[in-house]
Design a protein around this motif. Structure first.
Motif, short mmCIF file in Angstrom:
data_model
loop_
_atom_site.label_atom_id
_atom_site.label_comp_id
_atom_site.label_asym_id
_atom_site.label_seq_id
_atom_site.Cartn_x
_atom_site.Cartn_y
_atom_site.Cartn_z
N ASN A 88 -6.27 -3.18 -5.56
CA ASN A 88 -7.45 -2.58 -6.20
C ASN A 88 -7.17 -1.18 -6.74
O ASN A 88 -7.74 -0.78 -7.75
CB ASN A 88 -8.65 -2.56 -5.24
CG ASN A 88 -8.34 -1.96 -3.89
OD1 ASN A 88 -7.39 -2.36 -3.23
ND2 ASN A 88 -9.11 -0.96 -3.50
N HIS A 89 -6.27 -0.44 -6.09
CA HIS A 89 -5.96 0.91 -6.59
C HIS A 89 -5.08 0.89 -7.83
O HIS A 89 -4.85 1.94 -8.42
CB HIS A 89 -5.28 1.73 -5.49
CG HIS A 89 -6.26 2.33 -4.53
ND1 HIS A 89 -6.74 3.61 -4.65
CD2 HIS A 89 -6.88 1.80 -3.45
CE1 HIS A 89 -7.60 3.85 -3.67
NE2 HIS A 89 -7.69 2.77 -2.92
N HIS A 139 -3.14 -9.13 -2.30
CA HIS A 139 -3.42 -7.79 -1.75
C HIS A 139 -4.48 -7.81 -0.65
O HIS A 139 -4.30 -7.23 0.42
CB HIS A 139 -3.86 -6.85 -2.88
CG HIS A 139 -4.22 -5.49 -2.38
ND1 HIS A 139 -3.29 -4.66 -1.78
CD2 HIS A 139 -5.41 -4.81 -2.33
CE1 HIS A 139 -3.88 -3.52 -1.41
NE2 HIS A 139 -5.16 -3.60 -1.72
N ASP A 194 -1.45 -2.11 -4.26
CA ASP A 194 -1.75 -0.68 -4.07
C ASP A 194 -0.46 0.13 -4.14
O ASP A 194 -0.13 0.90 -3.23
CB ASP A 194 -2.53 -0.42 -2.77
CG ASP A 194 -4.03 -0.69 -2.91
OD1 ASP A 194 -4.46 -1.08 -4.02
OD2 ASP A 194 -4.77 -0.50 -1.93
N HIS A 223 -3.95 -3.90 2.20
CA HIS A 223 -5.27 -3.31 1.93
C HIS A 223 -5.90 -2.61 3.13
O HIS A 223 -6.57 -1.61 2.96
CB HIS A 223 -6.23 -4.37 1.38
CG HIS A 223 -7.56 -3.85 0.94
ND1 HIS A 223 -7.69 -3.04 -0.17
CD2 HIS A 223 -8.81 -3.99 1.46
CE1 HIS A 223 -8.98 -2.74 -0.32
NE2 HIS A 223 -9.67 -3.29 0.65
N ASP A 226 0.81 -1.23 0.00
CA ASP A 226 0.00 0.00 0.00
C ASP A 226 0.85 1.28 0.00
O ASP A 226 0.67 2.15 0.86
CB ASP A 226 -0.99 -0.04 1.18
CG ASP A 226 -1.98 -1.19 1.03
OD1 ASP A 226 -1.64 -2.32 1.41
OD2 ASP A 226 -3.07 -0.94 0.51
#
Ligand SMILES: [Fe+2]
Ligand SMILES: [Fe+2]
Length: 255
Positions: free
Chosen positions: A69-70, A146, A39, A183, A8
């Motif tokens: 997801n980002h 993730h 991420d 995450h 992240d």
């Protein structure tokens, strides 16, 4: 074997001082490999991926990464038709890397899905791949994804990745030692079916959660002992804050 778990990074929402501190600390801790559980960016933009790759390259050690997801674009055509296009082009053509390096055997899974904005999925084919790719002997078997496979004490209401149970069963059956995820942006570790499950916080962004600062985790394997040390950002540098010593036994890993 000394591994770094970093997750992240969220370039686009990075804190420049923390980025510099992270780079310095990864170098200073002299890790053998950096494992990044997604991420990397805020919005999957090219300059954000490039900044993340620049940071990882600057450490000067091999690194392995999966998308989060980002790392999927928000704009519709790309999100629908080529969700991992920028990631494949700028980070790694293979979003599900299999690494065998010395005693390490590592499988990365891509759990971000364009139709699940925040949640993720380990599908049946990925569960099967855990069983096949991670079969055979290794000093340390690592599965990296993730989305979380466990809930942290700090954020107990967060969702688990869809398919978590099947993934964990397959991983335990094949003798996975460590599962890495991110995450949730907090640092946590638990024993899951005899495996060590580790989550680290956001490494270098301002998207901190639950009152925790940025963090990453050092994993030190020495025979049947695994030392896991969380390094938190505190007063201008990353510092060790909490070490857990795990022992490999016939019943799996125990603290
Ligand atoms: Fe994140
Ligand atoms: Fe995420």
């Amino acid at each position: 074997m000394r591994l770094a778990h970093v997750t992240d990074l969220h370039f686009g929402a990075e804190e420049p001082a923390v980025v510099a501190g992270l780079r310095a600390d990864l170098v200073a801790q002299d890790v053998d490999r950096v494992l990044v559980s997604g991420d990397l960016t805020m919005r999957a933009r090219a300059e954000q991926f490039r900044a993340a790759v620049d940071l990882l390259d600057a450490v000067g050690r091999p690194w392995t990464c999966v998308p989060g997801n980002h790392d999927l674009p928000l704009d519709r055509p790309a999100r629908a038709f080529e969700p991992l296009g920028a990631y494949r082009k700028l980070v790694d053509p293979d979003p599900e890397p299999l690494v065998r390096d010395g005693g390490l055997l590592l499988l990365g899974l891509s759990t971000a899905r364009p139709y699940l904005w925040k949640g993720g999925l380990v599908d049946a084919a990925q569960v099967a791949r855990i069983g096949s790719a991670l079969a055979g002997p290794a000093e340390l078997k690592v599965l990296m994804l993730h989305h979380p496979v466990f809930r942290s004490a700090q954020r107990p209401d967060e969702a688990l990745v869809h398919g978590a149970d099947q993934a964990l069963r397959a991983a335990a059956e094949v003798g996975v030692d460590v599962i890495l995820c991110g995450h949730d942006h907090v640092a946590a570790q638990v024993r899951l079916r005899g495996m060590v499950a580790v989550m680290s916080g956001t490494a270098c962004s301002h998207r901190v959660r639950a009152g925790e600062s940025q963090s990453w985790t050092v994993l030190d394997l020495d025979g049947d002992t695994l030392r896991s040390t969380v390094r938190h950002w505190h007063e201008g540098a990353f510092r060790a804050l909490g070490e857990t010593r795990w022992r490999r036994t016939s019943d799996g890993w125990l603290t």
